[in-house]
Write a protein that holds these residues in place. Sequence first.
Motif, mmCIF file in Angstrom:
data_model
loop_
_atom_site.group_PDB
_atom_site.id
_atom_site.type_symbol
_atom_site.label_atom_id
_atom_site.label_comp_id
_atom_site.label_asym_id
_atom_site.label_seq_id
_atom_site.Cartn_x
_atom_site.Cartn_y
_atom_site.Cartn_z
ATOM 1 N N ARG A 222 0.849 -1.193 0.000
ATOM 2 C CA ARG A 222 0.000 0.000 0.000
ATOM 3 C C ARG A 222 0.883 1.240 0.000
ATOM 4 N N ARG A 223 0.266 2.404 -0.208
ATOM 5 C CA ARG A 223 0.999 3.658 -0.246
ATOM 6 C C ARG A 223 0.668 4.468 1.001
ATOM 7 N N GLU A 224 1.713 4.845 1.732
ATOM 8 C CA GLU A 224 1.529 5.659 2.928
ATOM 9 C C GLU A 224 2.760 6.530 3.125
ATOM 10 N N ALA A 225 2.589 7.629 3.864
ATOM 11 C CA ALA A 225 3.676 8.573 4.061
ATOM 12 C C ALA A 225 4.640 8.070 5.127
ATOM 13 N N GLN A 226 5.927 8.120 4.816
ATOM 14 C CA GLN A 226 6.978 7.804 5.788
ATOM 15 C C GLN A 226 7.339 9.039 6.608
ATOM 16 N N ARG A 227 7.390 10.191 5.919
ATOM 17 C CA ARG A 227 7.770 11.444 6.566
ATOM 18 C C ARG A 227 7.162 12.598 5.775
ATOM 19 N N ILE A 228 6.774 13.666 6.454
ATOM 20 C CA ILE A 228 6.234 14.858 5.812
ATOM 21 C C ILE A 228 7.193 16.014 6.057
ATOM 22 N N LEU A 229 7.583 16.714 4.988
ATOM 23 C CA LEU A 229 8.536 17.809 5.089
ATOM 24 C C LEU A 229 7.899 19.107 4.613
ATOM 25 N N ALA A 230 8.175 20.190 5.327
ATOM 26 C CA ALA A 230 7.796 21.538 4.900
ATOM 27 C C ALA A 230 9.067 22.209 4.396
ATOM 28 N N LEU A 231 9.093 22.574 3.100
ATOM 29 C CA LEU A 231 10.319 23.032 2.465
ATOM 30 C C LEU A 231 10.103 24.307 1.674
ATOM 31 N N ASP A 232 11.193 25.025 1.443
ATOM 32 C CA ASP A 232 11.171 26.229 0.616
ATOM 33 C C ASP A 232 12.532 26.344 -0.078
ATOM 34 N N GLY A 233 12.537 26.226 -1.400
ATOM 35 C CA GLY A 233 13.770 26.369 -2.155
ATOM 36 C C GLY A 233 14.594 25.107 -2.290
ATOM 37 N N TYR A 234 13.973 23.951 -2.138
ATOM 38 C CA TYR A 234 14.700 22.680 -2.188
ATOM 39 C C TYR A 234 14.142 21.743 -3.258
#
Length: 330
Positions: A222-234
Amino acid sequence: MILRVVIVLLLPIVLAGCGPRVEEFGGPTMGSRYAIKYLAEPGGPDRARLQAEVEAILAEVDEQMSTYRSDSLVSRFNAAPAGSCQPMPAPVLELVSFGARLSEQSGGAFDLTVEPLLDLWGFGPQSRGERVPSAEEIAEVRARVGHRHLRIDGDRLCKDAAVQLDFDSIAAGHTVDRIAARLEELGLRSYLLDVTGELKVRGRKPDGSPWRVAIEAPRDDRREAQRILALDGYGVSTSGDYRNYFEVDGLRYSHTFDPASGTPVRHDLASVTVVDRSALRADGLSTLLMVFGPQRGLAFAEEQGIAALFVRRKAEGFLVEESRAFRDLE
């Protein structure tokens, strides 16, 4: 090496109020899809022009670098005999040079000339089905693998052996950087760009919150999130072994190749995510670290200051390890 798979998910965006708004468009590319979400502001470029500009870049990359088109520049180069040279545009030469630097830096673990190995094992564009080749077959193909066989002469790319280039490990990251640069030239200040799972984000959403991307867990079921990142400029790139593999006699053979042995890597690393200002570097480094494996890969990431997330398979589930640079992102 690693064929590109789409393993980064975009989180849904909730729109509210008036003023600047998020718009989006996308379509097929490179055997997968691209998608762009961006902050549309008064006086900015209209969607039709943006899409035309983006798809012109995608078409150019496909014409130059696709190994699935017999008329592409790289396919013509691959079909040419040893000792030949072919004029190439600047983007192709730049990627060959980038690949050569990563190859040297990694002691040959990163290699753009592994297409014959991919074909031999059943993962490449010219393969005849998945199978485990003999040691003699592997040795014969390995003689035609290696950056040492490539040479740039002015605007020409030359080869002294019948090598075949495969840009799948860096073409999408290169494309993301090119599209991002063009979007910014056209005046966009905030966007989330995805090309076959390679991402780049800049700016913020209308409510002032950052763009958020979810790194997918390396699961087969199945598909699930391992980690959630908040990014800017990457830029963000993930390479993994869980979407393209086959099994024979209980052994799992993935499309991640060690150029030194000519065989799929045999370690417990399921995926690697790299975050870097350059999507090209993130793309190449995620492949390189996947080839290195967990111990050598993490040591290399720490030594080079690479922001990398490693996910290893264990009997009890997954073990997640992060480099210091990755932890500093959060």
